[in-house]
Design an enzyme around this catalytic site. Structure first.
Site, PDB file in Angstrom:
ATOM      1  N   SER A 186       7.044   4.476  18.316  1.00  0.00           N
ATOM      2  CA  SER A 186       7.509   5.791  17.895  1.00  0.00           C
ATOM      3  C   SER A 186       7.635   6.711  19.102  1.00  0.00           C
ATOM      4  O   SER A 186       6.889   6.576  20.079  1.00  0.00           O
ATOM      5  CB  SER A 186       6.484   6.369  16.919  1.00  0.00           C
ATOM      6  N   ALA A 187       8.533   7.665  18.997  1.00  0.00           N
ATOM      7  CA  ALA A 187       8.660   8.677  20.046  1.00  0.00           C
ATOM      8  C   ALA A 187       7.371   9.471  20.187  1.00  0.00           C
ATOM      9  O   ALA A 187       7.146  10.135  21.201  1.00  0.00           O
ATOM     10  CB  ALA A 187       9.807   9.623  19.706  1.00  0.00           C
ATOM     11  N   SER A 234       0.831  -1.204   0.000  1.00  0.00           N
ATOM     12  CA  SER A 234       0.000   0.000   0.000  1.00  0.00           C
ATOM     13  C   SER A 234       0.868   1.256   0.000  1.00  0.00           C
ATOM     14  O   SER A 234       0.428   2.313  -0.423  1.00  0.00           O
ATOM     15  CB  SER A 234      -0.940   0.018   1.210  1.00  0.00           C
ATOM     16  N   LYS A 256      -0.265   3.806  17.820  1.00  0.00           N
ATOM     17  CA  LYS A 256       0.972   3.184  18.334  1.00  0.00           C
ATOM     18  C   LYS A 256       0.859   2.941  19.839  1.00  0.00           C
ATOM     19  O   LYS A 256       1.270   1.886  20.345  1.00  0.00           O
ATOM     20  CB  LYS A 256       2.183   4.084  18.047  1.00  0.00           C
ATOM     21  N   TYR A 270      -2.577   8.759  14.660  1.00  0.00           N
ATOM     22  CA  TYR A 270      -1.426   7.893  14.347  1.00  0.00           C
ATOM     23  C   TYR A 270      -0.690   7.519  15.628  1.00  0.00           C
ATOM     24  O   TYR A 270      -0.442   6.345  15.912  1.00  0.00           O
ATOM     25  CB  TYR A 270      -0.472   8.597  13.366  1.00  0.00           C
TER      26      TYR A 270
HETATM   27  P1  NAD Z   1       6.645   2.650   5.066  1.00  0.00           P
HETATM   28  O1  NAD Z   1       5.301   3.159   4.736  1.00  0.00           O
HETATM   29  O2  NAD Z   1       7.762   2.905   4.126  1.00  0.00           O
HETATM   30  O3  NAD Z   1       6.582   1.079   5.361  1.00  0.00           O
HETATM   31  C1  NAD Z   1       5.440   0.451   5.895  1.00  0.00           C
HETATM   32  C2  NAD Z   1       5.148  -0.761   5.023  1.00  0.00           C
HETATM   33  O4  NAD Z   1       4.007  -1.441   5.556  1.00  0.00           O
HETATM   34  C3  NAD Z   1       4.810  -0.396   3.588  1.00  0.00           C
HETATM   35  O5  NAD Z   1       5.586  -1.179   2.705  1.00  0.00           O
HETATM   36  C4  NAD Z   1       3.329  -0.710   3.442  1.00  0.00           C
HETATM   37  O6  NAD Z   1       2.991  -1.123   2.129  1.00  0.00           O
HETATM   38  C5  NAD Z   1       3.169  -1.809   4.489  1.00  0.00           C
HETATM   39  N1  NAD Z   1       1.821  -1.950   5.051  1.00  0.00           N
HETATM   40  C6  NAD Z   1       1.042  -0.970   5.592  1.00  0.00           C
HETATM   41  N2  NAD Z   1      -0.110  -1.494   6.029  1.00  0.00           N
HETATM   42  C7  NAD Z   1      -0.066  -2.832   5.771  1.00  0.00           C
HETATM   43  C8  NAD Z   1      -0.963  -3.900   5.990  1.00  0.00           C
HETATM   44  N3  NAD Z   1      -2.168  -3.700   6.548  1.00  0.00           N
HETATM   45  N4  NAD Z   1      -0.590  -5.139   5.617  1.00  0.00           N
HETATM   46  C9  NAD Z   1       0.615  -5.358   5.041  1.00  0.00           C
HETATM   47  N5  NAD Z   1       1.491  -4.373   4.792  1.00  0.00           N
HETATM   48  C10 NAD Z   1       1.158  -3.120   5.166  1.00  0.00           C
HETATM   49  O7  NAD Z   1       7.008   3.225   6.525  1.00  0.00           O
HETATM   50  P2  NAD Z   1       8.391   3.187   7.335  1.00  0.00           P
HETATM   51  O8  NAD Z   1       8.905   4.568   7.432  1.00  0.00           O
HETATM   52  O9  NAD Z   1       9.254   2.118   6.797  1.00  0.00           O
HETATM   53  O10 NAD Z   1       7.838   2.802   8.771  1.00  0.00           O
HETATM   54  C11 NAD Z   1       7.816   1.456   9.229  1.00  0.00           C
HETATM   55  C12 NAD Z   1       7.181   1.428  10.597  1.00  0.00           C
HETATM   56  O11 NAD Z   1       7.912   2.263  11.494  1.00  0.00           O
HETATM   57  C13 NAD Z   1       5.735   1.946  10.624  1.00  0.00           C
HETATM   58  O12 NAD Z   1       4.985   1.136  11.502  1.00  0.00           O
HETATM   59  C14 NAD Z   1       5.875   3.352  11.165  1.00  0.00           C
HETATM   60  O13 NAD Z   1       4.714   3.767  11.832  1.00  0.00           O
HETATM   61  C15 NAD Z   1       7.038   3.181  12.127  1.00  0.00           C
HETATM   62  N6  NAD Z   1       7.755   4.439  12.383  1.00  0.00           N
HETATM   63  C16 NAD Z   1       8.256   5.137  11.317  1.00  0.00           C
HETATM   64  C17 NAD Z   1       8.900   6.369  11.562  1.00  0.00           C
HETATM   65  C18 NAD Z   1       9.433   7.182  10.414  1.00  0.00           C
HETATM   66  O14 NAD Z   1       9.701   8.364  10.615  1.00  0.00           O
HETATM   67  N7  NAD Z   1       9.635   6.610   9.217  1.00  0.00           N
HETATM   68  C19 NAD Z   1       9.037   6.852  12.871  1.00  0.00           C
HETATM   69  C20 NAD Z   1       8.525   6.097  13.918  1.00  0.00           C
HETATM   70  C21 NAD Z   1       7.885   4.871  13.666  1.00  0.00           C
HETATM   71  N1  UFG Z   2       9.950  20.683   9.419  1.00  0.00           N
HETATM   72  C1  UFG Z   2      10.041  21.862   8.708  1.00  0.00           C
HETATM   73  N2  UFG Z   2       9.615  21.864   7.419  1.00  0.00           N
HETATM   74  C2  UFG Z   2       9.117  20.754   6.798  1.00  0.00           C
HETATM   75  C3  UFG Z   2       9.025  19.556   7.538  1.00  0.00           C
HETATM   76  C4  UFG Z   2       9.450  19.549   8.845  1.00  0.00           C
HETATM   77  O1  UFG Z   2      10.480  22.884   9.229  1.00  0.00           O
HETATM   78  O2  UFG Z   2       8.738  20.825   5.610  1.00  0.00           O
HETATM   79  C5  UFG Z   2      10.432  20.655  10.807  1.00  0.00           C
HETATM   80  C6  UFG Z   2       9.351  20.288  11.826  1.00  0.00           C
HETATM   81  O3  UFG Z   2       8.655  21.432  12.245  1.00  0.00           O
HETATM   82  C7  UFG Z   2      10.197  19.636  12.924  1.00  0.00           C
HETATM   83  C8  UFG Z   2      11.361  18.983  12.167  1.00  0.00           C
HETATM   84  O4  UFG Z   2      11.410  19.646  10.899  1.00  0.00           O
HETATM   85  O5  UFG Z   2      10.740  20.625  13.770  1.00  0.00           O
HETATM   86  C9  UFG Z   2      11.162  17.484  11.926  1.00  0.00           C
HETATM   87  O6  UFG Z   2       9.885  17.281  11.331  1.00  0.00           O
HETATM   88  P1  UFG Z   2       9.496  15.873  10.657  1.00  0.00           P
HETATM   89  O7  UFG Z   2       8.148  16.039  10.053  1.00  0.00           O
HETATM   90  O8  UFG Z   2      10.594  15.407   9.771  1.00  0.00           O
HETATM   91  O9  UFG Z   2       9.461  14.870  11.905  1.00  0.00           O
HETATM   92  P2  UFG Z   2       8.588  14.898  13.235  1.00  0.00           P
HETATM   93  O10 UFG Z   2       9.531  14.983  14.389  1.00  0.00           O
HETATM   94  O11 UFG Z   2       7.515  15.876  13.166  1.00  0.00           O
HETATM   95  O12 UFG Z   2       7.889  13.456  13.202  1.00  0.00           O
HETATM   96  C10 UFG Z   2       8.571  12.266  12.804  1.00  0.00           C
HETATM   97  C11 UFG Z   2       7.560  11.342  12.137  1.00  0.00           C
HETATM   98  C12 UFG Z   2       6.541  10.891  13.141  1.00  0.00           C
HETATM   99  C13 UFG Z   2       7.246  10.235  14.278  1.00  0.00           C
HETATM  100  C14 UFG Z   2       8.230  11.210  14.900  1.00  0.00           C
HETATM  101  C15 UFG Z   2       8.984  10.559  16.014  1.00  0.00           C
HETATM  102  O13 UFG Z   2       6.894  12.021  11.104  1.00  0.00           O
HETATM  103  O14 UFG Z   2       5.697   9.941  12.547  1.00  0.00           O
HETATM  104  O15 UFG Z   2       9.152  11.647  13.911  1.00  0.00           O
HETATM  105  O16 UFG Z   2       9.488   9.348  15.607  1.00  0.00           O
HETATM  106  F1  UFG Z   2       6.348   9.869  15.208  1.00  0.00           F
END
Ligand code: NAD
Ligand code: UFG
Length: 349
Positions: free
Chosen positions: A127-128, A37, A155, A151
Site C-alpha cells: 500500500s502507498a 472474515s 504492510k 495497519y
Molecule cells: P477485503 O477485505 O475486501 O479483502 C480481503 C480478503 O481477505 C477478505 O475476503 C477477507 O475475508 C480475507 N482475509 C482476511 N484475513 C484472512 C486470513 N487470515 N485468511 C484468509 N483470508 C483472509 O480488502 P481489499 O480492499 O480487497 O484489499 C485486499 C488487499 O489489498 C489487502 O491486503 C489490503 O490491505 C490491500 N490494500 C487495499 C487497499 C484498499 O484501499 N482497498 C489499498 C491498499 C492495499
Molecule cells: N475523506 C473525506 N471524508 C470521508 C472519507 C474520506 O473527506 O468520509 C477524505 C480523506 O480525508 C482523504 C480522501 O477523502 O483526503 C481519501 O480518503 P480515503 O479514506 O478514501 O483513503 P486514504 O487515502 O485515507 O487511504 C486509503 C486506504 C488505506 C490505504 C491508502 C493508500 O484506506 O488503507 O488509501 O493506498 F493505505
C-alpha cells in the site's frame, strides 16, 4: 500461461474478486483461499457468472498451516497473489495485535508453506501507506518508508520480510529463488463494469468513495469532508484514485514478468500502482454529481488525524518494468461505482 494455477489469498474480497475475473479471463486456473472474515462467498459465484468459468474455493485461514499445506499439495499452484489481510486503519490502532497476527503472522505461515512446496512466485498487496513523510506529494518507490499506524506498519513489516527472504537467496543459491512483486496500491475504487462485483464494506464506510455512493443512494445522509484548509488547489485532500480493474490488470502483468527472464535469478521489487495524478475530495463529489445526476449532501468537518494533504504515485517504474498503466478515467470509476451501488444497494445480501 494456459492451465497455470494461481492461488489467490483473500480472493473473495473487493480487489481479490476482481483479480479472479481477470485471471480466469486470461486463461489461468484459480484457487481461492479466504476465511470470509470480510467477504461473502456470493462474490465468487458472481465471478463465475461473469466469466462463465469455474474456480476452486477453500474457506480457510492463511494462518492455518496444516490446511494451507494440504491445499498446496492438492492444487500445485505456480504462483500466489496474496490479498488476504485486514485493512481498516482505525481498527488497527485499537487492535494492533489482531493486525500483526493476521497480516504479518499470516504472511509468515503462507511463505513458509510456499517455501516447503517450492512455490516461490508471489505478488503481495502492499500500500502507498508504507511511505513516510516526503517533501514531494508524488511518491516514487525509492522514497523513504515510514508508515504511521499499525495497519501500515504491518504492510511495511511484510515488505521487509519478503525482501529478506529474497536477499537470502543470494547467500544460499537455490534452483527456486523467490520472485516477488510488492505492489503498492494507491486508492482503489470502482467496480467491474457488469455491476455484479464491487466493494461491500461492513457498516459505515471509512473510505471516501463508498461513503459518497451511500449518500447518493440515500443510505447515509451526509458526507463529512475532512478539512478544506489543506495547501491544495481547493483546500481538500488529494489522492490518486485508481480503477480496481486497472489495478488487478497490474497483477496479471506482474505474474507474467515474474515468470520471464527478467526474474530468472529471482528478486523482490516494489512497484507503485497508481494513475500518477490526484483528485481532491471536492473534485470526486463533483464527478459523482455529474455522472449520477444526484446531489451529494456534504459538510466541511475538521481534518481527520493521520491524513496527508496530497499523495499520488509516480507510476513510471510499473510502466517500464511491468508494461502497465491505467486505462480508465475518473468518469469510468464513478460510473462503475454507481452501477454496482444501484444494482446492489445492500451489497451481496
Ligand atoms: P477485503 O477485505 O475486501 O479483502 C480481503 C480478503 O481477505 C477478505 O475476503 C477477507 O475475508 C480475507 N482475509 C482476511 N484475513 C484472512 C486470513 N487470515 N485468511 C484468509 N483470508 C483472509 O480488502 P481489499 O480492499 O480487497 O484489499 C485486499 C488487499 O489489498 C489487502 O491486503 C489490503 O490491505 C490491500 N490494500 C487495499 C487497499 C484498499 O484501499 N482497498 C489499498 C491498499 C492495499
Ligand atoms: N475523506 C473525506 N471524508 C470521508 C472519507 C474520506 O473527506 O468520509 C477524505 C480523506 O480525508 C482523504 C480522501 O477523502 O483526503 C481519501 O480518503 P480515503 O479514506 O478514501 O483513503 P486514504 O487515502 O485515507 O487511504 C486509503 C486506504 C488505506 C490505504 C491508502 C493508500 O484506506 O488503507 O488509501 O493506498 F493505505
Amino acid at each position: 500461461m494456459k492451465n497455470k494455477t494461481v492461488l489467490v489469498t483473500g480472493g473473495a474480497g473487493y480487489i481479490g474478486s476482481h483479480a479472479c475475473v481477470e485471471l480466469l479471463q486470461a486463461g489461468y486456473k484459480v484457487v481461492v483461499v479466504d476465511n470470509l472474515s470480510n467477504s461473502k462467498p456470493e462474490s465468487l459465484s458472481r465471478v463465475q457468472q461473469i466469466t462463465g468459468k469455474t474456480l476452486t474455493f477453500y474457506q480457510a485461514d492463511i494462518r492455518d498451516k496444516p490446511a494451507l499445506t494440504e491445499i498446496f499439495a492438492k492444487e500445485s499452484p505456480s504462483a500466489v497473489i496474496h490479498f488476504a489481510g485486514l485493512k481498516a486503519v482505525g481498527e488497527s490502532c485499537a487492535q494492533p495485535f489482531l493486525y500483526y497476527h493476521n497480516n504479518v503472522y499470516g504472511t509468515l505461515v503462507l511463505t513458509e508453506v510456499m517455501n516447503n512446496a517450492n512455490v516461490k512466485q508471489l505478488i503481495f498487496s502492499s500500500s502507498a501507506t508504507v511511505y513516510g513523510e516526503s517533501s514531494s506529494p508524488q511518491y516514487s518507490e525509492d522514497f523513504p518508508l515510514g508508515a504511521i499506524n499499525p495497519y501500515g506498519r504491518s504492510k511495511a513489516m511484510i515488505e521487509d520480510i519478503l525482501r529478506d527472504l529474497s536477499a537470502a537467496d543470494k547467500l544460499n543459491p537455490t534452483e527456486f529463488p523467490w520472485k516477488i512483486a510488492l505492489l503498492r496500491y494507491f486508492n482503489p475504487i470502482g467496480a467491474h463494469e457488469s455491476g455484479m462485483i464491487g466493494e461491500d464494506p461492513n457498516g459505515i464506510p471509512n473510505n471516501l468513495m463508498p461513503y459518497v455512493a451511500q449518500v447518493a443512494i440515500g443510505k447515509l445522509t451526509q458526507l463529512s469532508v475532512f478539512g478544506d484548509d489543506y495547501p491544495t488547489r481547493d483546500g481538500t485532500g488529494i489522492r490518486d484514485y485508481i480503477h480496481v480493474v486497472d489495478l488487478v490488470k497490474g497483477h496479471i502483468k506482474a505474474i507474467a514478468v515474474l515468470d520471464s527472464d527478467k526474474y530468472a535469478t529471482g528478486g523482490c521489487n516494489a512497484y507503485n500502482l497508481g494513475a500518477g495524478r490526484g483528485y481532491s475530495v471536492l473534485e470526486i463529489i463533483n464527478a459523482f454529481e455529474k455522472v449520477t445526476g444526484k446531489t451529494i449532501n456534504y459538510k466541511i468537518s475538521p481534518r481527520r488525524s493521520g491524513d496527508l494533504a496530497e499523495c499520488f504515485a509516480n507510476p513510471e517504474l510499473a510502466l517500464k518494468e511491468l508494461n502497465w498503466k491505467v486505462e480508465k478515467n475518473l468518469d469510468d470509476m464513478v460510473a462503475d461505482t454507481w452501477n454496482w451501488q444501484t444494482k446492489n444497494p445492500q451489497g451481496y445480501v
